[in-house]
Motif scaffolding. Structure first.
Motif: not given
Length: 174
Positions: A7-12, A24-30, A59-64
């Motif tokens: 998640l990178t600079d996620l906003n609602k 909100v920004s963070f990463e989830i690792h396997k 705004s912001g982004d998230y990737t799987w």
């Protein structure tokens, strides 16, 4: 370590005035277990709703999966429980899980296995409306596990449970 979710600079923002999720920004690792902590109304469920594609981000982004898998395909690798378990009260546990299989386009072969895993195999023919809150939560976990997901997202899975129910759910998650 493989990155499952970024998640990178996620906003609602709701109604142009309620900033429910802010940068909100963070990463989830396997292979890891994560928790999102915060008071009621701090945007935890909204954040999960965004990444599960049930709430639109502002705004912001998230990737799987390192950005290599588009969201629709990635969600086929996800098991999730958001808010309260929601099944048809007049259907049995087994019927409800078979319905989920139809929706997720997966075979019925895992239904008995997952009911056994959550301790509900002996109640497979009982109607959902007869279940205690803890049993409803366990059925929801079975539902989330039907597709043998690579990532499991649980939004307050012990909410409203008594101490024994909380212990059961925690053991099940482990």
């Amino acid at each position: 370590m493989e990155t499952i979710l970024t998640l990178t600079d996620l906003n609602k923002i709701y109604n142009k005035r309620v900033h429910a999720v802010k940068n909100v920004s963070f990463e989830i690792h396997k292979g890891n277990v994560y928790g999102i902590l915060g008071p009621n109304g701090s945007g935890k469920s909204t954040t999960l709703g965004i990444i599960l594609n049930v709430v639109n981000k502002t705004s912001g982004d998230y990737t799987w999966f390192n950005g290599n898998v588009e969201t629709h395909k990635a969600l086929k690798k996800v098991g999730a429980i958001i808010e309260r378990p929601n099944f048809y009260p007049y259907m049995t546990a087994e019927e409800n899980l078979k319905l989920v299989c139809n929706i997720k386009e997966i075979s019925f072969t895992k239904v008995a296995e997952k009911l056994e895993l959550v301790g509900l195999l002996d109640r497979k023919n009982d109607k959902f409306r007869t279940f205690s809150l803890g049993m409803k939560q366990r059925l929801a976990i079975a539902s989330a596990l039907l597709n043998d997901p690579e990532i499991l997202i649980l939004d307050e899975p012990t909410n409203g449970l008594d101490p024994q129910g909380i212990r059961q759910i925690r053991e099940l998650i482990k």
